[in-house]
Design an enzyme around this catalytic site. Structure first.
Site, mmCIF file in Angstrom:
data_model
loop_
_atom_site.group_PDB
_atom_site.id
_atom_site.type_symbol
_atom_site.label_atom_id
_atom_site.label_comp_id
_atom_site.label_asym_id
_atom_site.label_seq_id
_atom_site.Cartn_x
_atom_site.Cartn_y
_atom_site.Cartn_z
ATOM 1 N N GLU A 103 -37.141 48.384 19.274
ATOM 2 C CA GLU A 103 -36.039 47.704 18.581
ATOM 3 C C GLU A 103 -35.991 48.033 17.077
ATOM 4 O O GLU A 103 -34.911 48.246 16.534
ATOM 5 C CB GLU A 103 -36.140 46.199 18.819
ATOM 6 C CG GLU A 103 -35.732 45.833 20.255
ATOM 7 C CD GLU A 103 -36.185 44.453 20.691
ATOM 8 O OE1 GLU A 103 -36.741 43.716 19.858
ATOM 9 O OE2 GLU A 103 -35.996 44.111 21.878
ATOM 10 N N ASP A 131 -37.793 41.070 12.801
ATOM 11 C CA ASP A 131 -36.967 40.800 13.982
ATOM 12 C C ASP A 131 -37.353 39.460 14.603
ATOM 13 O O ASP A 131 -38.404 39.330 15.225
ATOM 14 C CB ASP A 131 -37.159 41.934 14.994
ATOM 15 C CG ASP A 131 -36.227 41.809 16.205
ATOM 16 O OD1 ASP A 131 -35.615 40.744 16.375
ATOM 17 O OD2 ASP A 131 -36.123 42.776 16.966
#
Length: 613
Positions: A186, A210
């Protein structure tokens, strides 16, 4: 046979291939994105409003529904509505049992070490099957938008996901009818969305913070000449926006705004409270007070409640920075990812720690999917100058109990690669272990191609499950594969070398790949049945040993019931019904658990007799 537009000997995509979409398979929400007129865009719903698809699955009487319609069923049918599946991917029951009380659906705890299963009515589902339903919905959304079939995808995962979790994500994609060309981290996707890494002359060190619905991670990346290297990563697989909601719920319970007993016993009420807490968190990102349905909380109280959680994320940032051997002033960008980063206290805390303004210009909910779409465009050969490393054309793995293929190096993995995985024996006193190496995409080794085998001999005789055997696959840039097996307690080892490309033509590789998609559902059903049988056989063996060792502790009725239930499970294990096996296993485990606890208490009491504490 139609020619596939993949160059299977190198792993690259031929020019003029179809669109390769980017998918963010999230804990709370999922998205699909693609490149339109040179720009990454997230696909909206049929009303042209929302790009987010809630990662929620509801099992209705006649159909499975996903997304917003399923989310509405959280209150009316909580036990048949599944959410936060990503938290369960590649996990065993013992990894998630602390989280179970906050779920409205049933997690099966037959075996602490077995991969978790979810029960809906009389059926049992794996997180792979549930994730596949979300991916099918995303596939359908973009196919409806573009009016064309979509087969290829890049799917993102957290940087800390292990091999099991990554393979589970690949399997979910395959089951949804998608050829997963890459599983990318990610933070890498988020960097690409900001254009970082697209310039070959660029040399940057960045932080990606994140915080999603269920997971948190911070990654520090170095990007040089278009190559992404993760210098360090830290985080918590059980920390996210869901935990902020939980803090609000706990506060409401303590403040008697929520009935503690009703919350525990009434699933619909529990979901109603959970959704109110989620709404409160969102409202407090831009307001000083949340008040609705006799529930209220102020921003100052919310900040006070979540500060310990935010502090944990800052501690993780500190560790990641230390592990990367960088100083704060060397960081050029701090990118914010995940809907939970909209909380003002998070932004100010992260800015304060890194001594710079955070970068959240791109929608933090969409940034990962957009980056995945850019990665797909690179794989399609549309981004000139980007380095595309050689990859393995087909998966490589070994045979495990029941003839199952356990993938160790998945298809499209970058080369060179070195991957290790731990195994153990399945029989008491086992001295030899046969290691059979296979290539292919099917779940049963009988459908794949055997590359070779060898025997690891001289394992010291120990009870089943005690030996620690590591299997390592070492694949070099020339495609030479070395497979090594070692028993870690005794130090004995053995290996085999298998030569480049393993004698398969591109057409043969293409056929193997197509077969894997054609039979994906059938293969998963076979795997689920065999895994249920293997697990049942372990439970049967344990049950028989337990009865034998505890004859004096058990009443005649208890012994008779255990013997009968064990026989029922033996009968079920011979059937072709995976759900029946799981059901009988659950029945036996539920009955034997209090008996096992009683036996343990007795053993401890015996051991402590005559001793002072």
């Amino acid at each position: 046979m139609a020619k596939i537009p993949i160059n299977l000997s190198t792993g690259t995509i031929e020019q003029n291939s179809e669109i390769i979409v980017g998918i963010d398979l999230g804990t709370t929400n999922s998205l699909v994105a693609y490149i339109k007129d040179g720009k990454a865009v997230a696909v909206k719903d049929e009303n042209g409003k929302r790009t987010l698809v809630p990662s929620v699955i509801h099992f209705g009487p006649d159909e499975v529904i996903v997304g917003d319609p399923a989310r509405k069923k959280l209150i009316t049918h909580p036990e048949k509505t599944i959410y936060s599946v990503k938290r369960l991917m590649g996990k065993s029951y013992k990894d998630v049992n602390s989280f179970e009380n906050y779920l409205s659906y049933k997690i099966i705890d037959e075996d602490q070490d077995a991969l978790v299963k979810i029960q809906v009515d009389e059926k049992f589902y794996s997180p792979i099957e549930l994730s596949a339903e979300i991916l099918k919905a995303l596939k359908k959304r973009i196919e409806t938008r573009l009016n064309k079939s979509i087969q290829k995808a890049v799917i993102t995962v957290p940087a800390y996901f292990n091999d099991t979790q990554r393979q589970a994500t690949r399997d979910a994609g395959k089951l949804a009818g998608l050829d997963v060309l890459r599983i990318i981290n990610e933070p890498t996707a988020a960097s690409l969305a900001y254009g970082i890494g697209l310039d070959q002359n660029e040399d940057r060190k960045i932080v990606v913070y994140d915080l999603g619905g269920g997971t948190f991670d911070v990654s520090i990346l170095q990007i040089q000449q278009g190559i992404f290297e993760v210098l360090s990563t830290n985080g918590d697989t059980f920390l996210g926006g869901d935990d902020f909601d939980k803090k609000i719920i706990d506060y409401w319970i303590e403040d008697r705004q929520v009935d503690r007993v009703k919350f525990k016993e009434n699933k619909s009420y529990r979901q109603r409270v959970r959704l109110s807490a989620e709404e409160a968190k969102k409202i407090l990102s831009s307001a000083e007070l949340y008040k609705a349905d006799d529930l209220s909380i102020s921003l100052s109280k919310f900040n006070e409640l979540i500060k310990p959680l935010i502090d944990r994320t800052i501690e993780a940032c500190e560790i990641a920075l230390k592990d990367s051997n960088l100083k704060k002033e060397e960081i050029s960008n701090v990118i914010m990812v995940g809907g939970s980063t909209r909380v003002p206290l998070i932004k100010s805390s992260v800015s304060s720690f890194f001594d710079q303004q955070v970068n959240d210009k791109i929608d933090p909910d969409e940034v990962v999917a957009l980056g995945a779409a850019i990665q797909g465009d690179i794989l399609a050969g549309n981004q000139k100058g980007m380095l595309l490393l050689d990859v393995t054309p087909l998966s490589l793995g070994i045979e495990t109990v029941g003839g199952l293929m356990d993938v160790i190096i998945p298809r499209n993995n970058k080369v060179p690669a070195r991957v290790g995985r731990n195994y153990t024996t399945s029989v008491d006193g086992q001295k030899n272990l046969k290691v059979s190496v296979y290539q292919g995409e099917r779940d049963m080794v009988s459908d794949n191609r055997k590359l070779g085998e060898f025997i690891l001999s001289g394992i010291p005789p120990m009870p089943a499950g005690i030996p620690k055997i590591e299997i390592q696959f070492i694949l070099d840039a020339d495609g030479i594969l070395v497979v090594k097996a070692s028993e870690l307690r005794s130090g004995i080892s053995q290996n085999i070398e298998i030569r480049s490309q393993y004698g398969l033509s591109e057409e043969e590789m293409g056929k193997m790949l197509l077969d894997s998609f054609k039979h994906a559902e059938e293969d998963l059903a076979k795997r689920a049945l065999l895994e249920a049988r293997n697990e049942a056989n372990n439970v049967i063996l344990s049950s028989k040993k337990f009865i034998d060792h505890n004859k004096t502790l058990l009443t005649k009725e208890e012994t008779a019931t255990l013997i009968e239930m064990t026989k029922d499970l033996e009968m079920a294990a011979k059937s072709e019904d995976k759900d029946a096996i799981n059901h009988k296993m659950e029945t036996l485990n539920n009955y034997s658990r209090p008996l096992a606890e009683r036996a343990l208490d007795h053993a401890i009491s015996d051991a402590l007799k005559g001793k002072e504490l």
